[in-house]
Design a protein around this motif. Sequence first.
Motif, short mmCIF file in Angstrom:
data_model
loop_
_atom_site.label_atom_id
_atom_site.label_comp_id
_atom_site.label_asym_id
_atom_site.label_seq_id
_atom_site.Cartn_x
_atom_site.Cartn_y
_atom_site.Cartn_z
N HIS A 1 -66.90 -49.15 -7.35
CA HIS A 1 -68.20 -49.93 -7.11
C HIS A 1 -69.26 -49.10 -6.66
CE1 HIS A 1 -66.29 -53.80 -7.66
NE2 HIS A 1 -65.31 -53.48 -6.76
N PRO A 2 -70.37 -49.36 -7.10
CA PRO A 2 -71.69 -48.12 -6.68
C PRO A 2 -71.93 -48.54 -5.11
CG PRO A 2 -72.49 -49.98 -8.11
CD PRO A 2 -70.81 -49.95 -8.25
N GLU A 3 -72.33 -47.68 -4.52
CA GLU A 3 -72.71 -47.95 -3.11
C GLU A 3 -74.03 -48.74 -2.98
OE1 GLU A 3 -73.75 -44.10 -1.34
OE2 GLU A 3 -71.68 -43.36 -1.58
N VAL A 4 -74.02 -49.44 -1.98
CA VAL A 4 -75.19 -50.51 -1.89
C VAL A 4 -76.31 -49.85 -1.77
CG1 VAL A 4 -76.02 -52.11 -0.22
CG2 VAL A 4 -73.65 -51.96 -0.29
N LEU A 5 -76.49 -48.72 -1.32
CA LEU A 5 -77.88 -47.96 -1.55
C LEU A 5 -78.40 -47.74 -2.67
CD1 LEU A 5 -80.33 -46.91 0.17
CD2 LEU A 5 -79.10 -44.66 0.17
N ALA A 6 -77.26 -47.28 -3.32
CA ALA A 6 -77.65 -47.03 -5.04
C ALA A 6 -77.91 -48.17 -5.64
CB ALA A 6 -76.42 -46.07 -5.55
N LEU A 7 -77.20 -49.25 -5.66
CA LEU A 7 -77.58 -50.44 -6.20
C LEU A 7 -79.06 -51.04 -5.64
CD1 LEU A 7 -76.27 -52.34 -8.14
CD2 LEU A 7 -75.30 -53.57 -6.39
N GLU B 1 -75.37 -49.08 -14.67
CA GLU B 1 -75.53 -49.83 -15.84
C GLU B 1 -74.06 -50.19 -16.46
OE1 GLU B 1 -78.20 -48.25 -18.36
OE2 GLU B 1 -79.89 -48.75 -17.09
N ALA B 2 -73.26 -49.31 -16.81
CA ALA B 2 -71.90 -49.35 -17.26
C ALA B 2 -70.75 -50.20 -16.65
CB ALA B 2 -71.19 -48.09 -17.72
N HIS B 3 -71.03 -49.92 -15.27
CA HIS B 3 -70.25 -50.77 -14.14
C HIS B 3 -70.75 -52.28 -13.96
CE1 HIS B 3 -67.78 -51.53 -10.60
NE2 HIS B 3 -68.72 -52.19 -10.26
N LEU B 4 -71.92 -52.62 -14.13
CA LEU B 4 -72.61 -53.72 -13.87
C LEU B 4 -72.11 -54.80 -15.36
CD1 LEU B 4 -75.98 -53.42 -12.55
CD2 LEU B 4 -74.10 -54.41 -11.24
N GLU B 5 -71.79 -54.13 -16.21
CA GLU B 5 -71.46 -54.70 -17.70
C GLU B 5 -70.27 -55.58 -17.43
OE1 GLU B 5 -71.21 -52.42 -21.01
OE2 GLU B 5 -73.50 -51.93 -20.84
N THR B 6 -69.17 -54.93 -16.61
CA THR B 6 -67.99 -55.67 -16.37
C THR B 6 -67.73 -56.23 -14.96
OG1 THR B 6 -67.00 -53.42 -15.96
CG2 THR B 6 -67.12 -54.37 -18.18
N CYS B 7 -68.64 -56.10 -14.07
CA CYS B 7 -68.19 -56.28 -12.74
C CYS B 7 -69.09 -57.61 -12.16
CB CYS B 7 -68.43 -55.15 -11.66
SG CYS B 7 -67.97 -55.53 -9.91
N GLU B 8 -68.52 -58.68 -12.03
CA GLU B 8 -69.18 -59.90 -11.85
C GLU B 8 -69.43 -59.83 -10.08
OE1 GLU B 8 -70.89 -63.50 -11.79
OE2 GLU B 8 -70.26 -62.59 -13.27
N GLN B 9 -68.80 -59.12 -9.50
CA GLN B 9 -69.11 -59.11 -7.72
C GLN B 9 -70.44 -58.17 -7.74
OE1 GLN B 9 -65.77 -57.29 -5.70
NE2 GLN B 9 -67.19 -56.66 -4.02
N CYS B 10 -70.44 -57.14 -8.49
CA CYS B 10 -71.67 -56.33 -8.20
C CYS B 10 -73.01 -56.96 -8.88
CB CYS B 10 -71.45 -54.99 -8.95
SG CYS B 10 -70.23 -53.90 -8.07
N ARG B 11 -72.67 -57.81 -9.91
CA ARG B 11 -73.88 -58.44 -10.31
C ARG B 11 -74.46 -59.40 -9.59
NH1 ARG B 11 -71.09 -58.42 -15.40
NH2 ARG B 11 -70.17 -60.54 -15.20
N GLN B 12 -73.38 -60.31 -8.88
CA GLN B 12 -73.93 -61.17 -7.81
C GLN B 12 -74.53 -60.32 -6.51
OE1 GLN B 12 -70.50 -63.36 -6.76
NE2 GLN B 12 -70.46 -64.60 -8.46
#
Length: 266
Positions: free
Chosen positions: A5-11, A30-41
């Motif tokens: 998961h990307p760091e909170v600051l980076a997000l 962007e690639a991570h957000l495509e498949t990670c529901e937790q980070c999208r929320q």
Amino acid sequence: MSTQHPEVLALELYTAGDPGLDDAEVWSIEAHLETCEQCRQQQTGILARVDPSGADLLARVADGLDLQIAAGPPPAPAPARFAVRQRWAAWSLAPWTGMALGVLAAAWLLSRVSPGETSMVLLLAPVLPLLPVAGSWSRYADPAWELLAGSPRVGLWMLLRRTLAVLLVIIPALLLVSFMIGLAPALWLLPCLGLTLSTLALSEKLGVTNAAVGIWALWTVGVLLPSFWSADVPPVLSSSATPVWGALCLIAAAVVAIRARGYARL
């Protein structure tokens, strides 16, 4: 694709459109957000704090899209073989691989015609994979280069997959020819891997094609041409050079790992 998961600051910086993030980090998020529901929320919560009106608009757009998707036909999944082919190889590699195999066949014929001289298979084996590797990531050789260059998953892993696909074709062919002419694979296998890894290490700065052509040219001048004047095996391909090639493999692999982010801008 990274599962970390990307760091909170980076997000937060990504959500705010901060120009301080480099392209490689933006593409990774962007690639991570495509498949990670937790980070999208989590991103939605960040957007609600940064721009409440934007978060509300995003929610309304998402609800509208959900209704349209539910009312429409189910999406047809792409065939798995297509995804594998795009990630591991490309049709543009076929001519380059065929050229390398053709050079190998010519070297085998020369070894049969002149069995007493230094084998051309031995002399060419270390640089044969560089021909298709040169075409594995080239704007001129790959018709889909611009599409791939703009995708978030482009970079080192795609280059490594395509290079591995090349080696899985070239190295078995080299092993077969070596067995047919009685040549020990130990003499060329490490040099082959060493020069291939060196090409990848230099690619981050020079580009894949330039690095492959440069190493091929240096090998021609430093090894191939001098071998025509001598019947002896070149020192770089003798058994005593094995530790040097092993060290080169380790150094080149370390450079590739350290400079991994830079491959997103090939």
